[in-house]
Design a protein around this motif. Structure first.
Motif: not given
Length: 273
Positions: A248-252, A192-197, A178-186
Motif C-alpha cells: 500500500x503506497x499511501x501507508x508507506x 478495516x485494519x486501516x481504521x484500527x491503525x 501522518x495522522x491526518x493522511x491516515x484519517x482521510x485515507x481510512x
C-alpha cells in the motif's frame, strides 16, 4: 508471509425492502447477531486482559480492547443491522492488527479467547475463520534499539530547553500530518485494519500533545522526548509491516512521515534554525 486476505465485498441487495418491525420486537436475525456480538466483545475483553510478557509495546492489548468495544457497541444496537457483516470485519481487523504488533506475545489463554470470538465473527459473516482472521501469519519482530553511547549522551546535553521544545514540536507536526493522511485515507481504503491503525495513531498523537502541554520534556535520554520516540517506533513497526504486506503506497507514505518524526525526536539538529 501470506498475502493479507481481502475483505469480501458486501453483496448487493435487490429485494424489496420489508416493513420495519416495531422497536419492541427486533427481528430474529438482529437478535442473533446482537447475541453473537456480545459474546465476541466478552471474549476479546478477556483476551486483552491476559497477562502477557510482551517484549516491547503491548499494543496488541489495546487493539483487542478496541475490537471488544466495537463488538459490544454493535450488541447494543449502535450500528445498523444491515451493517452487521461490515462491523464484524472491523472487529476482525482489530484482531489481525493485534497479531502484527512486533514482539508482543499471545498466550494459550489469549489464543483460546480469540478463537472463540473468531467463531462468532465467522457466524456473523458466513465465512470460514481462516478467511477473516490471521491464523498462520508469523508475527514480525523488532530489532532492539541499541543503548545510547556515552558520546551520544553527552551530545544530547548540548540541546537547550528551547531547542528540545522545537525538536518535539517539529516531530509532533510530522506525526500530526501522518495522522491526518491516515484519517482521510481510512474513509476510502475499504480496509478495516486501516481504521484500527488510525485510531491507535490518534491515541499516540493525543498523548504527544498532552506531554508537550505539560512542558516536562526532559532530554533525549530520559523524559518525554524518548517516550515520543518509542510511540513513533511502535506506530512505524505496525503500519510499516501492514503496508509491506498489502503493498500500500499511501501507508508507506504515512510510514515515511512517522519515520521523519522519529528522526527529529531522536535529535536531528538539521531541523533547527
Amino acid at each position: 508471509m501470506n498475502a493479507v486476505l481481502e475483505k469480501p465485498p458486501v453483496k448487493a441487495r435487490g429485494r424489496k425492502a420489508a416493513p420495519a418491525p416495531p422497536a419492541s420486537a427486533p427481528t430474529r436475525l438482529a437478535s442473533a447477531a446482537a447475541t453473537l456480538f456480545a459474546e465476541v466483545g466478552d471474549f476479546l475483553a478477556q483476551a486483552s486482559a491476559t497477562d502477557e510478557p510482551h517484549g516491547f509495546s503491548g499494543d496488541s492489548d489495546r487493539l483487542l480492547s478496541i475490537g471488544a468495544m466495537i463488538a459490544l457497541d454493535a450488541a447494543k444496537g449502535k450500528y445498523s443491522n444491515t451493517n452487521a457483516e461490515n462491523t464484524a470485519y472491523d472487529v476482525a481487523a482489530c484482531i489481525n492488527a493485534a497479531r502484527l504488533v512486533p514482539d508482543d506475545t499471545e498466550s494459550v489463554e489469549r489464543t483460546i479467547n480469540i478463537h472463540c470470538a473468531s467463531e462468532r465473527l465467522a457466524a456473523i459473516t458466513g465465512s470460514a475463520i481462516h478467511q477473516i482472521i490471521f491464523t498462520d501469519v508469523p508475527r514480525p519482530t523488532r530489532d532492539p534499539a541499541p543503548a545510547p553511547s556515552a558520546e551520544a549522551a553527552i551530545s544530547h546535553k548540548r540541546f537547550t530547553e528551547e531547542q528540545l521544545k522545537e525538536l518535539y514540536w517539529r516531530a509532533y507536526v510530522f506525526m500530526d500530518c501522518a495522522s491526518s493522511v491516515l484519517f482521510h485515507y481510512a474513509e476510502h481504503a475499504d480496509d478495516s485494519a486501516v481504521f484500527a491503525m488510525r485510531d491507535l495513531l490518534d491515541v499516540y498523537l493525543k498523548e504527544a500533545k498532552r506531554r508537550f502541554d505539560d512542558e516536562k520534556l526532559g532530554d533525549l535520554v530520559s523524559g518525554d522526548m524518548p517516550d515520543l520516540s518509542c510511540d513513533l517506533d511502535r506506530a512505524i513497526a505496525l503500519i510499516g509491516s501492514y503496508a509491506t504486506n498489502t503493498d500500500d503506497g499511501v501507508l508507506h507514505g504515512v510510514e515515511h512521515l512517522l519515520s521523519s518524526a522519529k528522526r527529529i525526536a531522536d535529535g536531528d539538529e538539521g531541523v533547527l534554525g
